[in-house]
Scaffold this active site. Structure first.
Site, PDB file in Angstrom:
ATOM      1  N   ASP A 102      71.563  23.373  26.448  1.00 11.53           N
ATOM      2  CA  ASP A 102      70.704  23.275  25.462  1.00 11.53           C
ATOM      3  C   ASP A 102      69.796  24.617  26.007  1.00 11.53           C
ATOM      4  O   ASP A 102      68.430  24.951  25.921  1.00 11.53           O
ATOM      5  CB  ASP A 102      69.893  21.998  24.844  1.00 11.53           C
ATOM      6  CG  ASP A 102      69.254  22.261  23.879  1.00 11.53           C
ATOM      7  OD1 ASP A 102      69.282  23.156  23.089  1.00 11.53           O
ATOM      8  OD2 ASP A 102      68.248  21.107  23.807  1.00 11.53           O
ATOM      9  N   GLY A 111      60.572  17.385  22.857  1.00 17.48           N
ATOM     10  CA  GLY A 111      61.666  17.954  22.783  1.00 17.48           C
ATOM     11  C   GLY A 111      62.808  17.616  23.018  1.00 17.48           C
ATOM     12  O   GLY A 111      63.043  15.815  22.140  1.00 17.48           O
ATOM     13  N   VAL A 141      56.274  14.647  24.746  1.00 20.16           N
ATOM     14  CA  VAL A 141      56.115  14.919  25.693  1.00 20.16           C
ATOM     15  C   VAL A 141      54.457  15.061  26.562  1.00 20.16           C
ATOM     16  O   VAL A 141      53.831  15.815  24.974  1.00 20.16           O
ATOM     17  CB  VAL A 141      56.583  16.443  26.189  1.00 20.16           C
ATOM     18  CG1 VAL A 141      55.819  17.231  27.433  1.00 20.16           C
ATOM     19  CG2 VAL A 141      58.066  16.404  26.054  1.00 20.16           C
ATOM     20  N   GLY A 188      53.722  17.972  23.085  1.00 22.51           N
ATOM     21  CA  GLY A 188      55.269  18.515  21.976  1.00 22.51           C
ATOM     22  C   GLY A 188      56.457  17.305  22.310  1.00 22.51           C
ATOM     23  O   GLY A 188      56.454  16.408  22.349  1.00 22.51           O
TER      24      GLY A 188
END
Ligand SMILES: *[C@@H]1O[C@H](CO)[C@@H](O)[C@H](O)[C@H]1NC(C)=O
Ligand SMILES: *[C@@H]1O[C@H](CO)[C@@H](O)[C@H](O)[C@H]1NC(C)=O
Ligand SMILES: *[C@@H]1O[C@H](CO)[C@@H](O)[C@H](O)[C@H]1NC(C)=O
Ligand SMILES: *[C@@H]1O[C@H](CO)[C@@H](O)[C@H](O)[C@H]1NC(C)=O
Ligand SMILES: *[C@@H]1O[C@H](CO)[C@@H](O)[C@H](O)[C@H]1NC(C)=O
Ligand SMILES: *[C@@H]1O[C@H](CO)[C@@H](O)[C@H](O)[C@H]1NC(C)=O
Length: 686
Positions: free
Chosen positions: A536, A411, A416, A409
């Protein structure tokens, strides 16, 4: 052929055990079994064959504890237990005057003369049988030489009439049972005396005995059981030499009985003293010289899996893929070809050309190496070398992980990848290239940035909390440093709420909220002298492990990125969750995280994704409904709304509303949020 081989192997092992034994008290002439029971050292039969306190006699082809009539059913070294038949205690009432006891036995037995045994509290329970009785076991103190009773534990049983007691039901009617504490030394029972006038025909006696927790079934006929009956009882044994007048021995100060190489001393879990165990990767008898033998893991694929080439080593094994194949971890994942066949052929064909190419690139590689160490310096490598719980990985350690294949993924920090390092599942975060560019600028501006990065990493590495993803290490030999985190298996809350659509009960959701809040609260107020802000907070940054325990990820990443940006008022978080006050004033505070967390709670209870592009309608509609003084029932996720626990749902909605307050001062702190959620959390996992 293979049987012949294993035969000779077995013979060899026997031989080794035999020669080993000759150097200890186990002489070659010692009997290794009696009847069907194995007798491992320190147990033994006959002079010189046993350690003091562990003597066994072999009577009529059956073992007994030496000098007693107590039958031994089982002896073992790992686990360190013996199973022995011990008498039951009883008392019988006088038939002509049933308010008096006529005869009784406390079942006292000389099973523990030398104090090596303790009654196993994990494997036994105390059973009392009778129709109007309180029975209990009595035991002396485990340490100290004076005989004083330290334990009384028991239970009560009563029957209304002769039909009350039921087979298989040992629950206080005719039969009761109770757990026992560790440390019991004696098989000794006692009873209270109660009038048995109405029950002499079906329950003339009371009984008390220890029994296997998993293997005693009450029968109504046991109310008249044979008084001479014995019951199988598990005993925990240990080396508890009491030569120095009752002094306690532990691994710290023992004269070592653990004589085998590759053995470890373990303090006894039941009573004083210690036991000897073979080290990991070895098996056998640690009380005998050379008693611990290497386990051939490669011969036992069920317990020690390997999908590639298995090679046994002393105490462990190596498992690798065949050349040309790869796997993240050949112990758990199949090996797959590195290149498909067609590619292999074409590679062969152009191989020669490549060799030439490599030669000419030699000097480029040399240059790369120099660059590598420059990056290491720039990223604060020297500072981090001194930090304790942070590992510094080399670029080549991480290279195999940074493959498309492992990509999981993207981020805020970058890409990642999932992989395995030092047998641990990890997530490697690699910054996106735009940061790399700005990073260079920052690096040229001075050496302060490297200290900042290193300090940030050190702060993060000190944060060890079950609700925060742990930073394991980093790699500094690249332009923009990569970070290595623990891998969290179930993915993010965002995935689970919206992609996988797993069903989630209200309890689970409350627990996720409560535990996440604990992580945030810890970072805000406990982890460090100055609060560590997230910046975040959103479902995509709340990861869940196998037990759906949340772990907050990307903590402090915001600051790592910000330090390299030349423009100061750059907003890096997700606008959907961003505190509008922060957007206006540009100052990130703990209360900004509280706001974002409020949006997360809304998503948890509504299972509707908040989005910035529709003007934050989820947040707006909640606040509107609330302002009108109504309950936001229609906005709740039906799955949990039908569970009917409206009170808790309303509390959650209420809390979200408070977190979303535009007056920053009126928002609760993360610690207050965590405390209030804890009260709503049924499991209260602590
Ligand atoms: C049983 O009770 C009777 C009547 O009280 C008494 O005579 C007898 O001695 C008792 N028996 C024993 C063994 O105590
Ligand atoms: C432990 O102490 C008792 C009494 O003091 C003694 O009889 C026994 O032999 C001792 N046991 C060992 C194993 O030293
Ligand atoms: C208890 O015993 C009495 C007399 O033996 C009987 O009448 C009654 O039904 C019993 N009660 C229960 C709950 O078994
Ligand atoms: C339970 O006890 C019986 C006899 O008491 C024995 O034969 C049997 O092997 C035991 N079962 C287990 C699982 O220990
Ligand atoms: C119980 O043991 C005693 C002594 O060993 C013996 O006299 C008696 O007959 C035995 N009773 C039963 C019911 O076996
Ligand atoms: C052995 O160590 C234990 C604690 O580790 C201590 O309680 C005990 O007194 C020590 N015994 C001797 C003989 O030094």
């Amino acid at each position: 052929m293979s049987t012949a081989l294993s035969f000779s192997l077995a013979a060899l092992l026997l031989l080794m055990a035999g020669t080993g034994g000759s150097e200890t008290a186990v002489t070659p002439g010692c009997q290794t079994s009696c009847g069907s029971v194995n007798i491992p050292y320190p147990f033994g039969i006959g002079m010189g064959c046993f350690r003091k306190g562990f003597e066994i006699d072999c009577v009529d082809n059956g073992p007994v504890l030496a000098g007693t009539p107590l039958r031994v059913l089982h002896l073992s070294v790992d686990p360190d237990v013996s199973q022995v038949m011990l008498p039951v205690g009883w008392q019988c009432y006088n038939a002509s005057d049933p308010s008096y006891v006529e005869v009784q036995s406390n079942a006292e037995s000389e099973m523990n003369k030398d104090g090596v045994y303790r009654i196993s509290n994990t494997r036994n329970m105390l059973v009392i049988i009778g129709c109007n009785t309180v029975g209990f076991t009595v035991s002396r103190r485990t340490e100290g030489s004076s005989y004083s009773y330290a334990y009384y534990t028991g239970c009560m049983s009563f029957c209304n009439d002769s039909a009350s007691a039921e087979d298989r039901l040992c629950a206080g009617v005719g039969c009761c049972h109770v757990d026992i504490p560790p440390g019991l030394t004696d098989n000794y029972f006692d009873f209270r005396t109660y009038d048995h006038t109405t029950m002499m025909d079906y329950s003339p006696c009371d009984y008390a005995f220890l029994a296997d927790r998993t293997n005693y079934t009450f029968r109504r006929s046991d109310l008249r059981m044979d008084r001479n009956r014995t019951s199988p009882v598990w005993l925990d044994w240990a080396i508890r030499d009491n030569s120095s007048g009752g002094a306690i021995l532990s691994c710290a100060n023992a004269t070592m009985a653990c004589v085998s190489a590759h053995s470890d001393c373990v303090d006894s879990p039941n009573g004083p003293g210690y036991n000897c165990k073979c080290s990991k990767g070895f098996q056998g008898n640690a009380y005998v010289v050379n008693g611990c033998n290497n386990i051939n893991e490669c011969a036992d694929n069920a317990n020690y899996p390997c999908y590639g080439v298995c090679k046994d080593t002393q105490g462990s094994y190596r498992c690798t893929c065949h050349p040309g194949y790869r796997s993240n971890d050949p112990r758990t994942e199949r090996c797959t070809p590195i290149f498909p066949l067609a590619a292999q052929i074409s590679i062969g064909a152009i191989g020669g050309v490549l060799v030439l190419a490599f030669l000419s690139f030699g000097f480029v590689i040399h240059k790369e190496k120099k660059k590598t160490s420059e990056f290491y310096e720039k990223n604060g490598g020297r500072i981090l070398e001194g930090a304790k719980n942070i590992k510094i990985f080399k670029e080549q350690d991480l290279k195999p992980i940074l493959k498309k294949f492992n990509f999981i993924g993207k981020g805020a920090f970058g890409e990642v990848y999932k992989g395995v390092l030092n047998e641990e599942n990890v997530a490697v975060k690699k910054p996106i290239s735009c940061i790399v560019l700005e990073d260079k600028k920052a690096a040229n501006e001075g050496s302060n940035s490297k200290n900042q990065f290193a300090n940030e990493v050190i702060i993060q590495s000190r944060v060890i909390h079950k609700n925060i993803v742990r930073l394991i290490g980093c790699c500094l030999e690249v332009d923009s440093p990569m970070l290595v985190y623990e891998f969290v298996s179930r993915g993010s809350l965002d995935d689970i709420l919206y992609d996988k659509k797993e069903s989630l009960s209200l309890d689970v959701r409350v627990s996720i909220a409560a535990e996440s809040a604990r992580g945030l609260s810890y970072m805000h107020s406990e982890a460090n002298a100055t609060p560590i802000l997230h910046g975040d907070v959103k479902p995509a940054n709340i990861l869940l492990d196998d037990n759906l325990m949340p772990k907050i990820s990307d903590f402090g990443i915001s600051r790592l990125i910000l330090r390299d940006k030349t423009h100061t008022k750059l907003v890096i978080g997700d606008q959907t969750y961003m505190d509008p006050v922060y957007l206006q004033e540009g100052l990130l505070t703990e209360k900004s995280d509280v706001y974002s967390f409020g949006v997360v709670i809304l998503e948890l209870i509504s299972r509707k994704k908040a989005t910035h592009s529709d003007g934050n309608s989820l947040v707006k509609s909640f606040l509107d409904v609330h302002k009108k003084g109504k309950k936001a029932t229609e906005l709740f996720d039906e799955d949990i709304a039908v569970q009917g626990d409206m009170e808790r749902l309303d509390s959650l909605a209420e809390m979200a509303v408070e977190c979303l307050n535009l007056d920053v001062a009126k928002r609760p702190s993360m610690t207050q949020v965590a405390q209030r959620l804890l009260i709503l959390n049924p499991s209260r996992r602590s």
